[in-house]
Design an enzyme around this catalytic site. Structure first.
Site, PDB file in Angstrom:
ATOM      1  N   HIS A 130      -0.415  -7.167  13.890  1.00 35.20           N
ATOM      2  CA  HIS A 130       0.599  -5.912  14.019  1.00 35.20           C
ATOM      3  C   HIS A 130       0.108  -4.766  15.083  1.00 35.20           C
ATOM      4  CE1 HIS A 130       3.171  -7.144  10.435  1.00 35.20           C
ATOM      5  NE2 HIS A 130       1.950  -7.815  10.085  1.00 35.20           N
ATOM      6  N   ASN A 172       7.898  -6.810   5.908  1.00 36.69           N
ATOM      7  CA  ASN A 172       8.243  -7.425   7.178  1.00 36.69           C
ATOM      8  C   ASN A 172       9.987  -7.639   7.331  1.00 36.69           C
ATOM      9  OD1 ASN A 172       5.683  -7.981   8.482  1.00 36.69           O
ATOM     10  ND2 ASN A 172       5.429  -9.921   7.186  1.00 36.69           N
TER      11      ASN A 172
HETATM   12 FE1  HDE Z   1      -0.385  -7.181   6.572  1.00 39.53          FE
HETATM   13  N1  HDE Z   1      -2.430  -6.329   7.517  1.00 39.53           N
HETATM   14  N2  HDE Z   1      -1.664  -8.493   5.475  1.00 39.53           N
HETATM   15  N3  HDE Z   1       1.097  -8.308   5.814  1.00 39.53           N
HETATM   16  N4  HDE Z   1       0.614  -5.818   7.694  1.00 39.53           N
HETATM   17  C1  HDE Z   1      -2.204  -5.515   8.401  1.00 39.53           C
HETATM   18  O1  HDE Z   1      -3.389  -3.514   8.277  1.00 39.53           O
HETATM   19  C2  HDE Z   1      -3.379  -8.199   5.255  1.00 39.53           C
HETATM   20  C3  HDE Z   1       0.950  -9.307   5.036  1.00 39.53           C
HETATM   21  C4  HDE Z   1       2.100  -5.860   7.457  1.00 39.53           C
HETATM   22  O2  HDE Z   1       2.599  -0.791  11.370  1.00 39.53           O
HETATM   23  C5  HDE Z   1      -3.506  -4.745   8.689  1.00 39.53           C
HETATM   24  O3  HDE Z   1      -3.327  -1.416   9.475  1.00 39.53           O
HETATM   25  C6  HDE Z   1      -3.735  -9.167   4.591  1.00 39.53           C
HETATM   26  C7  HDE Z   1       2.349  -9.356   4.477  1.00 39.53           C
HETATM   27  C8  HDE Z   1       2.754  -4.813   8.255  1.00 39.53           C
HETATM   28  O4  HDE Z   1       0.473  -0.254  10.899  1.00 39.53           O
HETATM   29  C9  HDE Z   1      -4.573  -5.601   7.847  1.00 39.53           C
HETATM   30  C10 HDE Z   1      -2.761  -9.916   4.098  1.00 39.53           C
HETATM   31  C11 HDE Z   1       3.045  -8.437   4.889  1.00 39.53           C
HETATM   32  C12 HDE Z   1       1.424  -4.257   9.067  1.00 39.53           C
HETATM   33  C13 HDE Z   1      -3.503  -6.365   7.100  1.00 39.53           C
HETATM   34  C14 HDE Z   1      -1.343  -9.556   4.660  1.00 39.53           C
HETATM   35  C15 HDE Z   1       2.314  -7.759   5.817  1.00 39.53           C
HETATM   36  C16 HDE Z   1       0.204  -4.956   8.387  1.00 39.53           C
HETATM   37  C17 HDE Z   1      -3.836  -4.719  10.049  1.00 39.53           C
HETATM   38  C18 HDE Z   1      -2.789 -10.939   3.252  1.00 39.53           C
HETATM   39  C19 HDE Z   1       4.505  -8.391   4.541  1.00 39.53           C
HETATM   40  C20 HDE Z   1       1.550  -3.273  10.081  1.00 39.53           C
HETATM   41  C21 HDE Z   1      -3.947  -3.260  10.516  1.00 39.53           C
HETATM   42  C22 HDE Z   1      -3.271 -10.877   1.945  1.00 39.53           C
HETATM   43  C23 HDE Z   1       4.821  -8.094   3.366  1.00 39.53           C
HETATM   44  C24 HDE Z   1       1.427  -1.865   9.689  1.00 39.53           C
HETATM   45  C25 HDE Z   1      -3.493  -2.654   9.373  1.00 39.53           C
HETATM   46  C26 HDE Z   1       1.486  -0.953  10.626  1.00 39.53           C
HETATM   47  C27 HDE Z   1      -0.928  -4.816   8.893  1.00 39.53           C
HETATM   48  C28 HDE Z   1      -3.857  -7.278   6.364  1.00 39.53           C
HETATM   49  C29 HDE Z   1      -0.161 -10.138   4.669  1.00 39.53           C
HETATM   50  C30 HDE Z   1       2.940  -6.608   6.480  1.00 39.53           C
HETATM   51  C31 HDE Z   1      -5.581  -6.292   8.466  1.00 39.53           C
HETATM   52  C32 HDE Z   1      -5.171  -9.467   3.970  1.00 39.53           C
HETATM   53  C33 HDE Z   1       2.774 -10.479   3.198  1.00 39.53           C
HETATM   54  C34 HDE Z   1       3.991  -4.599   8.626  1.00 39.53           C
HETATM   55  O5  HDE Z   1      -5.064  -4.623   6.912  1.00 39.53           O
END
Ligand code: HDE
Length: 697
Positions: free
Chosen positions: A80, A153
């Site tokens: 993202h 999302n």
């Molecule tokens: Fe994320 N995800 N994600 N994700 N995600 C990040 O956090 C992570 C997941 C989502 O505009 C990171 O600040 C893991 C689902 C958005 O700043 C990180 C898992 C969904 C954004 C991270 C998921 C998301 C992130 C990267 C599986 C939809 C951007 C930088 C367990 C519900 C937020 C940060 C923004 C961002 C980890 C799965 C949505 C690395 C470990 C499911 C919208 O922390």
């Protein structure tokens, strides 16, 4: 003579209050200063020994400026990374105190400030806005009880079921480890190798291969919290909840060829659209819908509500619309706000709780951790964009970049400093404090330690099939074709075969179409880990069934040149604006164009830089000589043929018709002389036309 800076040295009055860099106090001039507040006399020349001599190390003005510049970039988000943000508010239109104690849901009409960041997932921060990709939809609510982050999302399900697979998923989809490409694309070996080996990705793959991943605008996509969360009321009774954002402008996507060409036309297509619409006062808006259900209903479903690869169809649990999200203010500074905003799904407030979804549970750890490495300090919550708008009081102290200056000795608890007339600091509060759901409300946890998943998680195909059967024929053709497109890019031979054998569990026709598109034999059907169940169609899953025939928030590109008919343009403008749309005037040159009435007209974009993929419909208004000269202009002919290929309305006046003919088109539905029905015709796409312009799987 060495160049002299014209700025006169400014002598400061010793009593002058300290000013913030860049601030302007009324009546006084702003002067450049170093970060230590020392005024800068010359911002053009470094300090040298003599006119042609070496630069001196003592030049602290130069060194500080370059030092700060060298460190301007911070690590981008691992996923993202590319995002666009805006401020706004959430307004409640139905109070639900019987379901949750969360402050923002208590009083009808209550407004809560928010910051929202939309993003693509796979590409780096400098990648383009319109690849085929899932979009992030992250909302930070600054409530009176603290910050609540709903980090979702634009697709209601996810690729994987357990957080332990996330690093593998992300490694597989991002650019390949040895070669550093492709950027922002899933169409490559490692992604499909991984996806085809993990049947739990199948449902999300169906969404990813649909037009959901090609939104027309961030303002025209849905948002989803994805996981099941909990609401808790005053009695501690919990209700399960899934969150949905519904765009006021309706759902709309582009077609693949259009999305590809948008990458060439405008890398910042979505970011620009969001910013400009807010600037114009066309505030993007979504409704918040809740799916509320209890343990009994959850137990009856043929899938597990803790499984993030499943959704709850809306005919099973309809949405309850409770409020609206309005984005009405652009960030002042991209870095300070959109880049530094730090979302954490773990940020919830009293009245909201987590479910045991194993993907969500992993996220609760990940985001806090990632913010520390991205923003470099455990004090990232003090940055203005992250700071709650309610008081924050605790005994956490120090750390890199500490911005608070706490007074007194109280940095531990319990303390009896109050008895000494010293400030004792804050105390815990069992009444207003956060209390998780308790065993007596159905949330007790016992069990052996084990690495396993609940049995219903093993059904990987039923909802993938439900998605497929709920699409229109045109949407199905897009899905099958994107599987073909993406798998055609895969070089590892066994991968497309393995993928198609998985797809046979979704739908035989889909699998056949993909196999045929790839030119491979239909492989054996993969053995399903669990037999799929019967599913019904759900209209909510289709974009085309949920598009609003409307010009609101849409743009009509109009091609004009010298002497174009002013009255035709005037009538068109009034018609389009009455329907809520906007005109964007395109011409071969941007200055000095005069219409038939002799008056100069403001041109919004030059033809070569304003291809028709930027618009929702097009109109051509040309005088005969100018039209004839444009017949030899590739950009003009392509303007028309691309609009046709992207299934858009094309309107033209008598001489504009020459260009239509040159593009090989004739009058038909959606290709018509300009008339009173243009705005209505421009409010939709012409799906039936597609068979004429491209072969779909
Ligand atoms: Fe994320 N995800 N994600 N994700 N995600 C990040 O956090 C992570 C997941 C989502 O505009 C990171 O600040 C893991 C689902 C958005 O700043 C990180 C898992 C969904 C954004 C991270 C998921 C998301 C992130 C990267 C599986 C939809 C951007 C930088 C367990 C519900 C937020 C940060 C923004 C961002 C980890 C799965 C949505 C690395 C470990 C499911 C919208 O922390």
């Amino acid at each position: 003579m060495p160049h002299k800076n014209s700025t006169q040295p400014h002598l400061r009055d010793g009593g002058e209050p300290h000013q913030q860099v860049g601030s302007k106090s009324s009546g006084s001039t702003e002067y450049l200063s170093t970060n230590q507040g020392i005024h800068v006399a010359d911002n053009q020349n470094s300090l040298k020994s003599g006119e042609r001599g070496p630069t001196l190390l003592e030049d602290f003005v130069l060194r500080e400026k370059i030092f700060h510049f060298d460190h301007e970039r911070i690590p981008e988000r691992i996923v993202h990374a590319r995002g666009s943000g805006a401020h706004g508010f959430f307004e409640l239109y139905e109070a639900i105190p019987d379901i949750t104690t969360a402050s923002l849901f208590q009083r009808k009409g209550a407004k809560t400030p928010v910051f929202v960041r939309f993003s693509t997932v796979a590409g780096g921060a400098g990648s383009v806005d319109t690849p085929r990709d899932v979009r992030g939809f992250a909302v930070k609510f600054y409530t009176q009880q603290g910050n609540w982050d709903l980090v979702g999302n634009n697709i209601p399900v996810f690729f994987i079921q357990d957080a332990i697979k996330f690093p593998d998923l992300v490694h597989a989809v991002k650019m390949e480890a040895d070669r550093g490409y492709p950027q922002a694309a899933s169409a490559h070996d490692t992604f499909w190798d991984f996806a085809s080996l993990l049947p739990e990705t199948t449902h999300m793959l169906m969404w990813a291969m649909s037009d959901r991943t090609l939104p027309r605008s961030l303002r025209m996509m849905e948002g989803f919290g994805v996981h099941t969360f909990e609401f808790l009321n005053e009695k501690g009774v919990r209700t399960f909840v899934k969150f949905h954002w519904r765009p006021k402008l309706g759902l709309q996507s582009t077609v693949w060829d259009e999305a590809l060409k948008l990458q060439a036309a405008d890398n910042d297509y979505h970011r620009r659209d969001l910013r400009e619409s807010i600037e114009r006062g066309d505030f993007p808006e979504w409704e918040l819908g809740l799916q509320l259900f209890d343990e009994t209903l959850a137990a009856k479903l043929p899938y597990d509500v803790l499984d993030a690869t499943k959704l709850i169809p809306e005919h099973v649990v309809p949405l309850k619309m409770v409020g609206r999200l309005v984005l009405d203010r652009n960030p002042d500074n991209f870095f300070a706000e959109t880049e530094q905003v730090a979302f954490c799904p773990a940020n919830i407030i009293p009245g909201i709780g987590f479910s045991n979804d194993p993907l969500l549970q992993g996220r609760l750890f990940s985001y806090l951790d990632t913010q520390k490495s991205r923003l470099g300090t455990a004090n990232f919550h003090q940055l203005p964009i992250n700071a709650p708008k309610c008081p924050v009081m605790n005994f956490q102290r120090d750390g890199h970049m500490q911005m608070m200056v706490p007074k007194g000795r109280a940095n531990y608890e319990p303390n009896s400093l109050a008895e000494n007339d010293e400030h004792a600091g804050p105390r815990e509060c069992p009444v207003t404090g956060f209390v998780p759901a308790r065993g007596n409300t159905g949330a007790s946890e016992t069990g052996e330690k084990m690495r396993t998943r609940s049995t219903l998680f093993a059904d990987h195909y039923s909802q993938a099939r439900q998605f497929w059967i709920s699409q229109t024929p045109s949407e199905q053709a897009h899905i099958a074709s994107s599987f073909v497109f993406e798998l055609s890019k895969v070089q590892i031979q066994q991968v497309p075969v393995r993928m198609v054998s998985n797809l046979r569990n979704v739908d035989e026709d889909l699998a056949k179409r993909v196999a045929m598109g790839l030119g491979i034999d239909l492989p054996k059907k993969a053995v399903a880990a669990r037999d799929p169940v019967e599913v019904e169609k759900s209209d909510a899953l289709s974009i085309q069934k949920n598009m609003k025939p409307s010009l609101v928030g849409r743009v009509v590109g109009v091609l004009v040149d010298q002497k174009s008919d002013a009255s035709v343009l005037k009538a068109l403008r009034s018609q389009v604006e009455t329907a809520g749309g906007r005109l964007y005037i395109v011409a071969p040159i941007v200055h000095g164009v005069k219409l038939s009435d002799g008056k100069a007209i403001k041109i919004d974009g030059q033809l070569a830089g304003s291809p028709s993929q930027l618009f929702d419909a097009i109109a051509i208004i040309l005088e005969e000589d100018q039209a004839r000269s444009l017949l030899h202009e590739g950009a003009a002919v392509q303007w028309v043929s691309d609009a046709y290929g992207h299934l858009k309305m094309i309107g033209y006046d008598a001489d504009g018709q020459l260009l239509i003919a040159k593009a090989g088109l004739k009058e038909e539905d959606g290709v018509r002389p300009l008339g009173d029905d243009f705005a209505t015709g421009a409010s939709k796409r012409y799906w039936d036309r597609e068979a004429m312009v491209r072969t779909l799987a």
